[in-house]
Write a protein that holds these residues in place. Structure first.
Motif, short mmCIF file in Angstrom:
data_model
loop_
_atom_site.label_atom_id
_atom_site.label_comp_id
_atom_site.label_asym_id
_atom_site.label_seq_id
_atom_site.Cartn_x
_atom_site.Cartn_y
_atom_site.Cartn_z
N UNK A 70 27.78 73.04 -36.80
CA UNK A 70 28.90 73.75 -36.16
C UNK A 70 28.78 75.26 -36.34
N UNK A 71 28.33 75.66 -37.54
CA UNK A 71 28.19 77.10 -37.83
C UNK A 71 27.18 77.73 -36.86
N UNK A 72 26.13 76.96 -36.53
CA UNK A 72 25.07 77.48 -35.64
C UNK A 72 25.42 77.32 -34.16
N UNK A 73 26.57 76.70 -33.88
CA UNK A 73 26.98 76.54 -32.49
C UNK A 73 26.21 75.47 -31.72
N UNK A 74 25.62 74.52 -32.44
CA UNK A 74 24.92 73.41 -31.77
C UNK A 74 25.95 72.33 -31.40
N UNK A 75 25.59 71.48 -30.45
CA UNK A 75 26.45 70.34 -30.12
C UNK A 75 26.11 69.18 -31.05
N UNK A 76 27.15 68.61 -31.67
CA UNK A 76 26.95 67.56 -32.66
C UNK A 76 27.44 66.22 -32.10
N UNK A 77 26.57 65.20 -32.19
CA UNK A 77 26.91 63.86 -31.73
C UNK A 77 26.81 62.89 -32.90
N UNK A 78 27.72 61.92 -32.93
CA UNK A 78 27.70 60.94 -34.02
C UNK A 78 27.70 59.53 -33.44
N UNK A 79 27.16 58.57 -34.20
CA UNK A 79 27.05 57.21 -33.66
C UNK A 79 28.39 56.47 -33.59
N UNK A 80 28.51 55.65 -32.54
CA UNK A 80 29.56 54.64 -32.51
C UNK A 80 28.85 53.30 -32.31
N UNK A 81 28.93 52.48 -33.33
CA UNK A 81 28.26 51.17 -33.31
C UNK A 81 29.21 50.13 -32.74
N UNK A 82 28.69 49.25 -31.92
CA UNK A 82 29.51 48.11 -31.47
C UNK A 82 29.20 46.94 -32.38
N UNK A 83 30.23 46.47 -33.08
CA UNK A 83 29.97 45.44 -34.08
C UNK A 83 29.54 44.11 -33.46
N UNK A 84 29.89 43.92 -32.18
CA UNK A 84 29.59 42.62 -31.56
C UNK A 84 28.17 42.56 -30.97
N UNK A 85 27.46 43.70 -30.95
CA UNK A 85 26.12 43.70 -30.37
C UNK A 85 25.28 44.74 -31.10
N UNK A 86 24.07 45.03 -30.56
CA UNK A 86 23.30 46.09 -31.20
C UNK A 86 23.36 47.37 -30.36
N UNK A 87 24.47 47.51 -29.62
CA UNK A 87 24.63 48.68 -28.77
C UNK A 87 25.28 49.82 -29.57
N UNK A 88 24.74 51.01 -29.38
CA UNK A 88 25.28 52.19 -30.04
C UNK A 88 25.28 53.34 -29.05
#
Length: 200
Positions: A70-88
């Motif tokens: 955030x300090x460097x002004x980059x875009x930050x993305x984080x995972x959202x895991x679907x517990x029912x599958x292996x989709x993220x």
């Protein structure tokens, strides 16, 4: 296949034991060393869009890294895991404070809820330049031992099909998570680089 699976299971137990033996101070110390290594890494310096996992107690801490993103002004993305599958999916984190508002999953990981459709998803917009990879174990040739669900492997397959192509991948590893060799099968995607504290 069954032999690889059994070898992975045995290795998971062994690495969990090694990491569990580390003191919190030692984990923090190694995390600081790796954060500094990352901050001077050319792929980190040049990246605009980065995916970072929100670390749990048995992983290299990403707290300082997210602050720096955030300090460097980059875009930050984080995972959202679907517990029912292996989709993220990788969803945009709007600010440091944003993390505090995220609910905890049954795995004790903070992530945007399923019904949060307002967040930008990395692949539906500009793709990613860099993904920081979690994992239980790694070897120096880039093989990774995950937790067995295949979230990152299937996500990287989707990245490869994205017009931007596959992002650079860096794993953050305690020395105790390094193995001589990780058994892999055809679905395992290799990591470009594993960061760990080098012995002086």
């Amino acid at each position: 296949m069954a032999a690889v699976r059994a070898a992975k299971q045995a290795l998971r137990k062994e690495i969990k034991r090694r990491v569990a033996a580390l003191s919190d101070e030692e984990k923090q110390r190694q995390s600081r060393v790796l954060s500094r290594q990352l901050f001077s890494h050319p792929n980190y310096v040049s990246c605009k869009r980065i995916a970072v996992f929100l670390s749990t107690g048995d992983e290299v801490s990403t707290e300082e890294i997210i602050k720096d993103v955030f300090k460097c002004g980059k875009s930050c993305f984080i995972p959202r895991y679907q517990s029912s599958s292996n989709h993220m999916d990788m969803l945009k984190l709007n600010s440091l404070q944003d993390i505090e508002t995220l609910p905890l999953t049954s795995w004790n990981i903070r992530q945007p809820p399923e019904d949060d459709i307002s967040r930008e998803e990395a692949l539906s917009t500009g793709g990613l330049d860099l993904i920081l990879m979690p994992g239980l174990g790694f070897d120096k040739s880039g093989k990774r031992l995950g937790r067995g669900k295949g979230y990152y492997d299937t996500y990287l397959e989707r990245c490869i099909r994205h017009p931007k192509g596959k992002p650079y991948t860096i794993a953050l590893s305690f020395k105790e998570q390094l193995c001589r060799e990780i058994p892999v099968d055809d679905n395992d995607v290799l990591i470009d680089e594993v960061l760990y504290e080098k012995e002086e």
